[in-house]
Design a protein around this motif. Structure first.
Motif, PDB file in Angstrom:
ATOM      1  N   LYS A   1       0.820  -1.215   0.000  1.00  0.00           N
ATOM      2  CA  LYS A   1       0.000   0.000   0.000  1.00  0.00           C
ATOM      3  C   LYS A   1       0.854   1.267   0.000  1.00  0.00           C
ATOM      4  O   LYS A   1       1.918   1.298   0.609  1.00  0.00           O
ATOM      5  CB  LYS A   1      -0.918   0.006   1.223  1.00  0.00           C
TER       6      LYS A   1
ATOM      7  N   GLU B   1       0.511   3.941   1.661  1.00  0.00           N
ATOM      8  CA  GLU B   1       0.736   4.439   3.022  1.00  0.00           C
ATOM      9  C   GLU B   1       1.727   3.588   3.819  1.00  0.00           C
ATOM     10  O   GLU B   1       2.082   3.935   4.945  1.00  0.00           O
ATOM     11  CB  GLU B   1      -0.592   4.570   3.786  1.00  0.00           C
ATOM     12  N   GLN B   2       2.212   2.500   3.227  1.00  0.00           N
ATOM     13  CA  GLN B   2       3.190   1.647   3.888  1.00  0.00           C
ATOM     14  C   GLN B   2       4.618   1.919   3.401  1.00  0.00           C
ATOM     15  O   GLN B   2       5.528   1.142   3.670  1.00  0.00           O
ATOM     16  CB  GLN B   2       2.838   0.165   3.663  1.00  0.00           C
TER      17      GLN B   2
ATOM     18  N   GLU C   1       6.971   3.945   4.353  1.00  0.00           N
ATOM     19  CA  GLU C   1       7.992   4.005   5.401  1.00  0.00           C
ATOM     20  C   GLU C   1       8.323   2.603   5.919  1.00  0.00           C
ATOM     21  O   GLU C   1       9.497   2.258   6.104  1.00  0.00           O
ATOM     22  CB  GLU C   1       7.521   4.896   6.550  1.00  0.00           C
TER      23      GLU C   1
END
Length: 178
Positions: free
Chosen positions: A69, A71-72, A74
């Motif tokens: 994803k 948002e993953q 990092e």
């Protein structure tokens, strides 16, 4: 144990059933024995890429697969950095050791409570996990939605809640003196 760690936990619990007080198996199983053409192909592909590609390339591919994803990003970067620091010989040896390994025929030796956690999008289908959970005595399967192979990382709140509830249920009451 997650993935290979779950396999190690299965081995320990079947070899020395008196040792574990409970087992939490995450996105793992009691064997890695290919039986169907697709399973042989998957194993061959994994071994081929592990032998041919540089570790940073393997790390990058695994990071994208495990944490896809946006948002993953990092988490992907952290995983990739840590993973590429693995010792190549140890990684290849561990892969070779797992292929053909299994304790499925000895699951009846496990006599502690077991919680199997499966991401709904893990490599191994939930149904496969349901099959081996049915062979264990005191066991349950917990499926985490919107999760792949890295459930404790991609769904930490759901995973931690499941784990803490399971462990709380495993606690033995303190012995009282007469």
């Amino acid at each position: 144990g997650i993935s290979m760690g779950g396999m190690i936990a299965f081995q320990l619990a079947t070899d020395h059933p008196q040792i574990p007080g409970s087992l939490t198996i995450i996105n793992s199983g009691p064997e890695l024995i290919p039986r169907r053409p697709a399973e042989y192909a998957m194993v061959a592909k994994r071994l081929f890429f592990a032998h041919v590609l540089p570790l940073p390339t393997v790390a990058h591919g695994l990071a994208r697969l495990l944490l896809p994803k946006p948002e993953q990003a990092e988490l992907r970067a952290i995983f990739e950095q840590r993973w590429k620091e693995n010792d190549r010989r140890a990684y290849l040896a561990s892969l070779r050791a797992l292929i053909g390994w299994g304790v499925s025929k000895r699951l009846d030796r496990i006599n502690c409570p077991v919680m199997v956690v499966s991401g709904d999008r893990d490599y191994t289908p939930v149904e496969k996990k349901r099959e081996y959970v049915s062979l264990l005595g005191d066991a349950r399967l917990a499926v985490v939605e919107d999760s792949g192979h890295a459930t404790p990382v991609d769904q930490p709140e759901a995973f931690n809640r499941l784990l803490l509830d399971f462990l709380a249920g495993c606690r033995q009451p303190a012995a009282t003196e007469s």
